[in-house]
Design a protein around this motif. Structure first.
Motif, PDB file in Angstrom:
ATOM      1  N   PHE A   1       4.136  14.737   6.817  1.00  0.00           N
ATOM      2  CA  PHE A   1       2.934  14.341   6.420  1.00  0.00           C
ATOM      3  C   PHE A   1       3.379  15.323   4.887  1.00  0.00           C
ATOM      4  N   ARG A   2       4.630  16.796   4.720  1.00  0.00           N
ATOM      5  CA  ARG A   2       4.635  17.358   3.404  1.00  0.00           C
ATOM      6  C   ARG A   2       5.405  16.427   2.990  1.00  0.00           C
ATOM      7  N   GLN A   3       6.560  15.909   3.464  1.00  0.00           N
ATOM      8  CA  GLN A   3       7.558  14.807   2.800  1.00  0.00           C
ATOM      9  C   GLN A   3       6.995  13.471   2.097  1.00  0.00           C
ATOM     10  N   LEU A   4       5.009  12.727   2.803  1.00  0.00           N
ATOM     11  CA  LEU A   4       5.193  11.916   2.262  1.00  0.00           C
ATOM     12  C   LEU A   4       3.936  11.702   1.440  1.00  0.00           C
ATOM     13  N   ASP A   5       3.587  13.155   1.033  1.00  0.00           N
ATOM     14  CA  ASP A   5       2.821  14.180  -0.114  1.00  0.00           C
ATOM     15  C   ASP A   5       4.038  13.954  -1.393  1.00  0.00           C
TER      16      ASP A   5
ATOM     17  N   TYR B   1       3.133   1.333   1.714  1.00  0.00           N
ATOM     18  CA  TYR B   1       3.900   0.627   2.961  1.00  0.00           C
ATOM     19  C   TYR B   1       5.417   1.415   2.493  1.00  0.00           C
ATOM     20  N   SER B   2       5.791   0.736   1.553  1.00  0.00           N
ATOM     21  CA  SER B   2       8.055   1.007   1.146  1.00  0.00           C
ATOM     22  C   SER B   2       7.144   2.260   0.717  1.00  0.00           C
ATOM     23  N   GLN B   3       6.530   2.841   0.395  1.00  0.00           N
ATOM     24  CA  GLN B   3       7.003   4.727   0.076  1.00  0.00           C
ATOM     25  C   GLN B   3       6.837   5.658   1.761  1.00  0.00           C
ATOM     26  N   ALA B   4       6.171   5.294   1.999  1.00  0.00           N
ATOM     27  CA  ALA B   4       5.981   5.806   3.624  1.00  0.00           C
ATOM     28  C   ALA B   4       6.897   5.545   4.340  1.00  0.00           C
ATOM     29  N   CYS B   5       8.061   4.048   4.109  1.00  0.00           N
ATOM     30  CA  CYS B   5       8.819   3.654   5.058  1.00  0.00           C
ATOM     31  C   CYS B   5      10.014   4.993   4.593  1.00  0.00           C
ATOM     32  N   LYS B   6       9.892   5.702   3.447  1.00  0.00           N
ATOM     33  CA  LYS B   6      10.990   6.178   3.300  1.00  0.00           C
ATOM     34  C   LYS B   6      10.947   7.428   4.203  1.00  0.00           C
ATOM     35  N   VAL B   7       9.870   7.997   4.620  1.00  0.00           N
ATOM     36  CA  VAL B   7       9.690   8.924   5.420  1.00  0.00           C
ATOM     37  C   VAL B   7      10.433   9.012   6.790  1.00  0.00           C
ATOM     38  N   ARG B   8       9.203   7.511   7.977  1.00  0.00           N
ATOM     39  CA  ARG B   8       9.446   7.530   8.681  1.00  0.00           C
ATOM     40  C   ARG B   8       9.050   5.805   9.095  1.00  0.00           C
ATOM     41  N   LYS B   9      10.155   5.427   9.737  1.00  0.00           N
ATOM     42  CA  LYS B   9       9.672   3.687  10.115  1.00  0.00           C
ATOM     43  C   LYS B   9       8.490   3.436  11.073  1.00  0.00           C
ATOM     44  N   CYS B  10       8.449   2.612  10.862  1.00  0.00           N
ATOM     45  CA  CYS B  10       6.960   2.251  11.295  1.00  0.00           C
ATOM     46  C   CYS B  10       5.916   2.039  10.919  1.00  0.00           C
TER      47      CYS B  10
END
Length: 88
Positions: free
Chosen positions: A18-22, A63-72
């Motif tokens: 979640f830190r990476q997602l932020d 979705y496209s941004q969250a896929c950069k952190v972890r898939k699915c």
């Protein structure tokens, strides 16, 4: 301007997830609805405001941004409605 509530979830996330997602979502103008208190669940909730993007475009962006952190990732996007108090 429309405000969207965006929930981003992952299977077995870590605090680092979640830190990476932020860090990825912040430049895209997403902001967390809850403070950074070190507690996390399987999802994190954000808000996004736009007057040019519709619901599908916001979902695709998240979705496209969250896929950069972890898939699915699991993405839920809802348009928030403004409640206007009626005068009687």
């Amino acid at each position: 301007m429309t405000t969207y509530r965006v929930k981003v979830g992952f299977h077995n996330p870590t605090g680092l997830t979640f830190r990476q997602l932020d860090e990825i979502l912040e430049p895209q103008r997403f902001w967390r609805t809850e403070p950074h208190d070190g507690k996390f669940r399987y999802y994190m909730e954000y808000e996004y405001e736009s007057d040019v993007r519709d619901l599908c475009e916001v979902c695709e962006l998240a979705y496209s941004q969250a896929c950069k952190v972890r898939k699915c990732p699991l993405i839920l996007v809802e348009a928030k409605t403004l409640k206007i108090a009626a005068k009687e």
